[in-house]
Design a protein around this motif. Structure first.
Motif, mmCIF file in Angstrom:
data_model
loop_
_atom_site.group_PDB
_atom_site.id
_atom_site.type_symbol
_atom_site.label_atom_id
_atom_site.label_comp_id
_atom_site.label_asym_id
_atom_site.label_seq_id
_atom_site.Cartn_x
_atom_site.Cartn_y
_atom_site.Cartn_z
ATOM 1 N N GLN A 16 -7.377 -42.512 18.668
ATOM 2 C CA GLN A 16 -7.239 -43.918 18.298
ATOM 3 C C GLN A 16 -7.770 -44.165 16.888
ATOM 4 O O GLN A 16 -7.168 -44.912 16.116
ATOM 5 C CB GLN A 16 -7.964 -44.807 19.316
ATOM 6 N N ARG A 17 -8.895 -43.566 16.551
ATOM 7 C CA ARG A 17 -9.471 -43.769 15.222
ATOM 8 C C ARG A 17 -8.551 -43.172 14.154
ATOM 9 O O ARG A 17 -8.269 -43.808 13.140
ATOM 10 C CB ARG A 17 -10.856 -43.119 15.154
ATOM 11 N N GLU A 18 -8.021 -41.978 14.390
ATOM 12 C CA GLU A 18 -7.126 -41.350 13.418
ATOM 13 C C GLU A 18 -5.817 -42.122 13.290
ATOM 14 O O GLU A 18 -5.250 -42.222 12.210
ATOM 15 C CB GLU A 18 -6.865 -39.899 13.809
ATOM 16 N N THR A 19 -5.337 -42.675 14.391
ATOM 17 C CA THR A 19 -4.121 -43.471 14.355
ATOM 18 C C THR A 19 -4.324 -44.710 13.498
ATOM 19 O O THR A 19 -3.457 -45.080 12.696
ATOM 20 C CB THR A 19 -3.697 -43.877 15.785
ATOM 21 N N ARG A 20 -5.463 -45.384 13.648
ATOM 22 C CA ARG A 20 -5.736 -46.574 12.831
ATOM 23 C C ARG A 20 -5.786 -46.220 11.354
ATOM 24 O O ARG A 20 -5.216 -46.920 10.525
ATOM 25 C CB ARG A 20 -7.060 -47.199 13.256
ATOM 26 N N TRP A 21 -6.481 -45.143 10.980
ATOM 27 C CA TRP A 21 -6.658 -44.787 9.577
ATOM 28 C C TRP A 21 -5.408 -44.151 8.960
ATOM 29 O O TRP A 21 -5.135 -44.350 7.788
ATOM 30 C CB TRP A 21 -7.840 -43.819 9.401
#
Length: 175
Positions: free
Chosen positions: A21-26
């Motif tokens: 989720q964090r990598e998808t946001r960034w």
């Protein structure tokens, strides 16, 4: 060298879902939103200019970019389709030229066969009429054995249904 125990490494690491989720946001959402924001800023900066000369320049730049970014790639992508169509038309032309001569031969053969059949049927008809005219006197002789035709066709059908001889129905008709 220190070796970490499995319980210490699992506590310091993120779970796979949280990391994703964090990598998808960034890596996906942030660049997408920044690109949309930049395009909106350019649109509003160019679209709301009060100067008519400025709008003409923007339109010329837009037309040029449309040509290079849309029309030319479309032409490049459709060029193989165009080549396939040209090659298929050429192939159909060659196929037509190759089959024309044999088909003309088949047509001539069919016409000659039709004329032979017509002459054969004329010959058979002529011989049949000739034979019929030669045996006509014999037909008069053999007509002596023919049954006389009934005067009343309904009486003949009634007599056939009742299985009575034909003479009795004539006697009844005379009474």
């Amino acid at each position: 060298m220190e070796s970490a125990t499995p319980s210490e490494t699992s506590a310091s690491r993120e779970s796979g879902t949280a990391l994703h989720q964090r990598e998808t946001r960034w890596q996906i959402y942030l660049p997408f939103m920044l690109g949309i924001g930049i395009l909106l800023c350019i649109f509003f900066a160019l679209g709301f200019q009060p100067d008519a000369v400025w709008r003409d320049r923007v339109q010329a730049i837009g037309d040029f970019l449309y040509t290079w970014l849309c029309a030319l790639p479309i032409l490049v992508c459709l060029f193989p389709v165009y080549l396939i169509l040209v090659m298929s038309i050429y192939g159909m032309r060659k196929l037509h030229a190759g089959t024309a001569t044999p088909l003309v031969k088949v047509e001539n053969l069919a016409n000659s066969l039709a004329s032979r059949i017509e002459s054969a049927t004329d010959y058979v008809n002529e011989k049949t009429v000739s034979a019929r005219s030669q045996i006509a006197p014999l037909e008069q002789l053999f007509s002596f054995f023919d049954r006389p035709a009934p005067d009343n066709p309904t009486a003949a059908s009634d007599s056939a249904q009742s299985n009575k001889p034909l003479n009795t129905s004539n006697e009844e008709a005379s009474k």
